[in-house]
Scaffold this motif. Structure first.
Motif, short mmCIF file in Angstrom:
data_model
loop_
_atom_site.label_atom_id
_atom_site.label_comp_id
_atom_site.label_asym_id
_atom_site.label_seq_id
_atom_site.Cartn_x
_atom_site.Cartn_y
_atom_site.Cartn_z
N VAL A 225 -5.23 41.67 -25.11
CA VAL A 225 -4.51 40.86 -24.07
C VAL A 225 -5.05 39.67 -23.95
CG1 VAL A 225 -4.77 40.94 -21.42
CG2 VAL A 225 -4.29 42.85 -22.66
N ARG A 226 -6.44 39.48 -24.31
CA ARG A 226 -6.82 38.05 -24.37
C ARG A 226 -6.23 37.10 -25.38
NH1 ARG A 226 -13.23 37.41 -25.78
NH2 ARG A 226 -13.57 39.05 -24.11
N GLU A 227 -6.00 37.56 -26.34
CA GLU A 227 -5.51 36.87 -27.59
C GLU A 227 -3.96 36.51 -27.13
OE1 GLU A 227 -5.79 39.36 -31.02
OE2 GLU A 227 -7.95 38.97 -31.06
N GLU A 228 -3.31 37.40 -26.39
CA GLU A 228 -1.94 37.29 -25.95
C GLU A 228 -1.76 36.01 -24.82
OE1 GLU A 228 1.06 40.33 -25.54
OE2 GLU A 228 0.01 41.35 -27.20
N THR A 229 -2.86 36.20 -24.10
CA THR A 229 -2.66 35.34 -22.85
C THR A 229 -3.51 33.89 -23.14
OG1 THR A 229 -4.53 36.29 -21.78
CG2 THR A 229 -2.32 37.00 -21.37
N LYS B 283 -7.53 31.61 -19.36
CA LYS B 283 -9.12 31.74 -20.00
C LYS B 283 -9.73 32.78 -19.12
CE LYS B 283 -10.83 28.39 -16.19
NZ LYS B 283 -9.41 28.24 -15.55
N VAL B 284 -10.61 33.32 -19.92
CA VAL B 284 -11.44 34.53 -19.55
C VAL B 284 -12.67 34.05 -18.59
CG1 VAL B 284 -12.82 36.42 -20.14
CG2 VAL B 284 -11.19 35.79 -21.76
N GLU B 285 -12.38 34.57 -17.28
CA GLU B 285 -13.49 34.38 -16.30
C GLU B 285 -14.54 35.17 -16.27
OE1 GLU B 285 -12.59 34.03 -11.74
OE2 GLU B 285 -12.24 32.10 -12.78
N MET C 261 -13.42 49.84 -17.38
CA MET C 261 -13.83 48.55 -18.28
C MET C 261 -12.89 47.77 -17.40
SD MET C 261 -13.67 47.71 -22.33
CE MET C 261 -14.84 49.19 -22.80
N MET C 262 -13.61 46.58 -17.31
CA MET C 262 -12.95 45.39 -16.30
C MET C 262 -12.94 43.98 -17.04
SD MET C 262 -13.57 46.21 -12.36
CE MET C 262 -14.92 47.37 -12.65
N MET C 263 -11.90 43.15 -16.96
CA MET C 263 -11.97 42.04 -17.20
C MET C 263 -11.13 40.91 -16.24
SD MET C 263 -10.71 40.23 -21.27
CE MET C 263 -8.97 40.76 -21.10
N VAL C 264 -11.55 40.00 -16.16
CA VAL C 264 -11.11 38.92 -15.13
C VAL C 264 -10.39 37.55 -15.88
CG1 VAL C 264 -11.04 37.72 -12.92
CG2 VAL C 264 -12.24 39.78 -13.19
N LEU C 265 -8.95 37.25 -15.76
CA LEU C 265 -8.36 36.28 -16.50
C LEU C 265 -7.88 35.20 -15.16
CD1 LEU C 265 -6.40 38.13 -18.93
CD2 LEU C 265 -8.23 36.85 -19.50
N ALA C 266 -8.19 33.87 -15.50
CA ALA C 266 -7.70 33.04 -14.50
C ALA C 266 -6.69 32.10 -15.34
CB ALA C 266 -8.93 32.31 -13.98
N PRO C 267 -5.81 31.59 -14.60
CA PRO C 267 -4.86 30.65 -15.25
C PRO C 267 -5.34 29.36 -15.54
CG PRO C 267 -4.43 30.90 -12.85
CD PRO C 267 -5.28 31.69 -13.09
N LYS C 268 -4.95 28.59 -16.78
CA LYS C 268 -5.58 27.52 -16.98
C LYS C 268 -5.11 26.29 -16.19
CE LYS C 268 -6.74 28.19 -21.88
NZ LYS C 268 -6.50 27.96 -23.34
N ASP D 293 -1.97 32.93 -9.43
CA ASP D 293 -3.17 33.94 -9.16
C ASP D 293 -4.05 34.39 -10.41
OD1 ASP D 293 -2.13 34.10 -6.82
OD2 ASP D 293 -0.69 35.49 -7.13
N LYS D 294 -5.19 34.76 -10.00
CA LYS D 294 -6.00 35.53 -11.07
C LYS D 294 -5.64 37.00 -11.36
CE LYS D 294 -10.15 32.77 -9.71
NZ LYS D 294 -11.54 32.81 -9.43
N VAL D 295 -5.92 37.46 -12.58
CA VAL D 295 -5.70 38.65 -12.95
C VAL D 295 -6.86 39.57 -13.28
CG1 VAL D 295 -4.24 40.43 -14.59
CG2 VAL D 295 -3.16 38.10 -13.46
N LYS D 296 -7.02 40.83 -12.55
CA LYS D 296 -8.24 41.46 -13.06
C LYS D 296 -7.69 42.86 -13.93
CE LYS D 296 -11.64 44.48 -10.86
NZ LYS D 296 -12.07 44.87 -9.44
N LEU D 297 -7.97 43.07 -14.99
CA LEU D 297 -7.62 43.91 -15.73
C LEU D 297 -8.57 45.13 -15.77
CD1 LEU D 297 -5.99 42.03 -18.87
CD2 LEU D 297 -4.85 43.52 -17.57
#
Length: 178
Positions: free
Chosen positions: A150-154, A159-161, A171-178, A124-128
């Motif tokens: 968070v970006r560095e740890e993951t 990858k940052v989407e 403040m929002m950031m979306v990450l997706a699995p590689k 799944d994707k994650v929205k922080l």
């Protein structure tokens, strides 16, 4: 004066068969897969009736169209089974949301990161989402530092989407699995 609603003619699903094929000549393939070449549609229909099967248009865009003698019911059933199997194996990617505050404690942060890793393992994707309240709005750099951490740890598993962006007090950031 208002006219009553007239529904359109029903649209048939699947390939054309038997009397719906409206071309004078077709390329015929029989039940064993033997190609009979270019024959008239009446001859092809007669051969299908003799075999007790249907004449089904396989390739309508070819010149002449390719038709095959087979059981239309079995063909529709096989296509339904194939579609059901494809639906069964598809994965729906969800977006899971993790909410944090800029002054999050280290233990709470680790707990949230465990959840983030679990979501990535499930595909799944994650929205922080980082929520700022009151005077926290004056220290946006704390939020950016937290999201960069968070970006560095993951980085190895995600990858940052969508880059971190500020929308109002969040403040929002979306990450997706590689």
């Amino acid at each position: 004066m208002r006219r009553p609603f007239k529904a359109g003619a029903p649209v048939k699903e699947g390939p054309r068969s038997n009397r719906d094929i409206r071309v004078p000549r077709v390329q015929l393939i029989d039940t064993e897969g033997k190609n009979h070449g270019d024959v008239s549609i009446t001859d092809a229909l007669q051969m299908a009736e003799e075999a007790g099967l249907d004449l089904v248009e396989i390739s309508p865009n070819a010149v002449p169209p390719v038709v095959k003698i087979l059981d239309l019911g079995k063909l529709k059933y096989a296509n339904q089974k194939k579609a059901a199997e494809a639906r069964k194996h598809q994965k729906v990617i969800e977006i899971k949301e993790i909410k944090m505050r800029p002054n999050i404690d280290s233990h709470d942060y680790e707990t949230k990161m465990k959840a983030v890793r679990r979501f990535f393992e499930e595909g799944d994707k994650v929205k922080l989402t980082l929520r700022f309240r009151g005077r926290e709005m004056a220290h946006m750099e704390l939020g950016m530092q937290l999201l960069n951490k968070v970006r560095e740890e993951t980085a190895t598993i995600a990858k940052v989407e969508a880059e971190p962006k500020l929308e109002g007090r969040q403040m929002m950031m979306v990450l997706a699995p590689k």
